[in-house]
Design a protein around this motif. Sequence first.
Motif, short mmCIF file in Angstrom:
data_model
loop_
_atom_site.label_atom_id
_atom_site.label_comp_id
_atom_site.label_asym_id
_atom_site.label_seq_id
_atom_site.Cartn_x
_atom_site.Cartn_y
_atom_site.Cartn_z
N MET A 78 0.83 -1.21 0.00
CA MET A 78 0.00 0.00 0.00
C MET A 78 0.86 1.26 0.00
O MET A 78 0.52 2.26 0.63
CB MET A 78 -0.95 -0.02 1.19
CG MET A 78 -1.96 -1.14 1.13
SD MET A 78 -3.01 -1.28 2.61
CE MET A 78 -4.08 0.15 2.43
N SER A 82 -0.62 3.53 -6.95
CA SER A 82 -1.89 2.81 -6.95
C SER A 82 -1.63 1.41 -6.43
O SER A 82 -0.49 0.91 -6.48
CB SER A 82 -2.50 2.75 -8.36
OG SER A 82 -1.66 2.01 -9.22
N TYR A 83 -2.67 0.78 -5.90
CA TYR A 83 -2.55 -0.59 -5.42
C TYR A 83 -3.91 -1.24 -5.40
O TYR A 83 -4.95 -0.57 -5.38
CB TYR A 83 -1.88 -0.65 -4.04
CG TYR A 83 -2.43 0.30 -3.01
CD1 TYR A 83 -3.61 0.02 -2.32
CD2 TYR A 83 -1.75 1.47 -2.71
CE1 TYR A 83 -4.11 0.89 -1.36
CE2 TYR A 83 -2.24 2.35 -1.76
CZ TYR A 83 -3.43 2.06 -1.09
OH TYR A 83 -3.91 2.93 -0.15
N ASP A 84 -3.89 -2.56 -5.41
CA ASP A 84 -5.12 -3.35 -5.38
C ASP A 84 -4.79 -4.68 -4.76
O ASP A 84 -4.29 -5.59 -5.43
CB ASP A 84 -5.67 -3.53 -6.80
CG ASP A 84 -7.05 -4.18 -6.82
OD1 ASP A 84 -7.57 -4.51 -5.74
OD2 ASP A 84 -7.60 -4.36 -7.92
N SER A 171 -13.34 -6.96 5.04
CA SER A 171 -13.21 -6.82 3.59
C SER A 171 -13.43 -8.13 2.82
O SER A 171 -13.86 -8.10 1.68
CB SER A 171 -11.85 -6.22 3.24
OG SER A 171 -11.86 -4.82 3.47
N PRO A 181 -12.23 -4.36 -1.40
CA PRO A 181 -10.80 -4.64 -1.34
C PRO A 181 -10.04 -3.39 -0.93
O PRO A 181 -10.59 -2.27 -0.94
CB PRO A 181 -10.47 -5.04 -2.78
CG PRO A 181 -11.47 -4.29 -3.60
CD PRO A 181 -12.73 -4.25 -2.78
N ARG A 183 -8.04 -0.97 -2.24
CA ARG A 183 -7.73 -0.52 -3.60
C ARG A 183 -7.65 1.01 -3.63
O ARG A 183 -8.50 1.69 -3.05
CB ARG A 183 -8.82 -0.99 -4.56
CG ARG A 183 -8.62 -0.59 -6.02
CD ARG A 183 -9.79 -1.08 -6.86
NE ARG A 183 -9.88 -2.55 -6.83
CZ ARG A 183 -10.98 -3.23 -7.17
NH1 ARG A 183 -12.08 -2.58 -7.54
NH2 ARG A 183 -10.98 -4.55 -7.11
N GLY A 186 -9.97 4.01 -6.08
CA GLY A 186 -11.04 3.08 -6.35
C GLY A 186 -12.36 3.54 -5.78
O GLY A 186 -12.42 4.36 -4.86
N THR A 190 -17.92 -2.14 -5.76
CA THR A 190 -17.00 -3.20 -6.16
C THR A 190 -17.63 -4.57 -6.35
O THR A 190 -16.92 -5.55 -6.56
CB THR A 190 -15.86 -3.34 -5.12
OG1 THR A 190 -16.45 -3.66 -3.85
CG2 THR A 190 -15.06 -2.07 -5.00
N ASN A 218 -19.34 -2.96 0.86
CA ASN A 218 -19.27 -2.30 -0.44
C ASN A 218 -20.53 -1.46 -0.69
O ASN A 218 -21.48 -1.49 0.09
CB ASN A 218 -19.01 -3.30 -1.57
CG ASN A 218 -20.18 -4.22 -1.84
OD1 ASN A 218 -21.26 -4.10 -1.27
ND2 ASN A 218 -19.98 -5.18 -2.73
N THR A 246 -10.20 6.06 -1.90
CA THR A 246 -10.01 4.64 -1.71
C THR A 246 -11.35 3.95 -1.57
O THR A 246 -12.34 4.58 -1.17
CB THR A 246 -9.14 4.37 -0.45
OG1 THR A 246 -9.07 2.95 -0.22
CG2 THR A 246 -9.74 5.01 0.78
N THR A 247 -11.39 2.68 -1.88
CA THR A 247 -12.63 1.90 -1.78
C THR A 247 -13.23 1.94 -0.39
O THR A 247 -14.44 1.79 -0.23
CB THR A 247 -12.35 0.44 -2.15
OG1 THR A 247 -11.20 -0.02 -1.41
CG2 THR A 247 -12.07 0.28 -3.63
#
Length: 361
Positions: A78, A82-84, A171, A181, A183, A186, A190, A218, A246-247
């Motif tokens: 993280m 960007s990351y997922d 999550s 997630p 992410r 994001g 999702t 979500n 972020t998500t």
Amino acid sequence: MPDTSAMPVFDGHNDVLLRLFRKGAQGVEQQFLDGDGEGHLDLPRMQAGGFAGGLFAVFVPSPDPDPAGARAGRREAMSGESYDLPLPAPLSLGEAQPVALAMAGILFRIEKASGGRVKVCRTAAEIRDCMARGVLATVLHFEGAEAIDTDFRSLEVMVQAGLRSLGPVWSRPTAYGHGVPFRFPGSPDTGDGLTDAGKALVRECNRLGVMLDLSHLNEKGFWDLAELSDAPLVASHSNAHSICPTTRNLTDDQLARIRESGGLVGINYATSFLRPDGQMSADTGLDVVLRHMDHLLEKLGEDGVGLGSDFDGATIPAEIKDAAGLPNLVAAMRQAGYGETLVRKICWENWVNVLERTWGG
């Protein structure tokens, strides 16, 4: 004795029970009471910083032979532009329930060993009484409902034991719904919404007076729950998506619905959910916390914002560091022009009031 000069704080989320559970040693309850100096929370530091109470999460971790290594890997993952991160696999009831009961048992043993310094509260009146007397007011919360069977027989038992707050998911997916997630950047949109079992869980929690926690759920699950629930909508530890996309954060449409319900959002100190760049870094100023606070106040009103630290579960700003540093956040709020009435609402009154509206007393 508690430091009565500090502004009392009632906090929406911490993971100290997970930290103590992972120590795997006898006597962790006394270590918490005496002060082990580890993580973010123990009773002496909480008393020094004005941490007067909060929701204490039971979170069942996914099996991992090296949890410390997994956490370090998550921090590294993280840290990019960007990351997922992939979601862990679901847990079965048989895997989750014994761990959840063991973790809840730590909280009850802390209460028993505390000599009256800690209480597991089941009503808002008990929280108010504890705060007035300088007793740490704890509320048992499940972060993810994997330990609850879909016939809800165990839910009845756990409510009788003291469970008063429940998130249908962390999550990873459960029998009840789908979490987001980790992410960045994001959207929280999702995947699928609540399952049929998840919708039944909402109705059961409403019937039993258990608060439902939207954090980690979500967006479709959020709207399913919002349509079904007759209680205030609460996200115990989430921030503003418009500032940190972020998500895990909430959109303005979601915030508007929470306000309509008379609900609340607890501001999360996790830096990856605060910073506009989504980075997990303790080198994050309190001005970023205040940006989220200002936005949430605009969207939710003065009665809809609280604190939801994620202590012992996240990388938090160095200016806070741990529970003893809470006065630094309170001072930043005052320096930003927040009056004492608003500071008091954000620090504890809004949380106790929304719990009272949810639990009915």
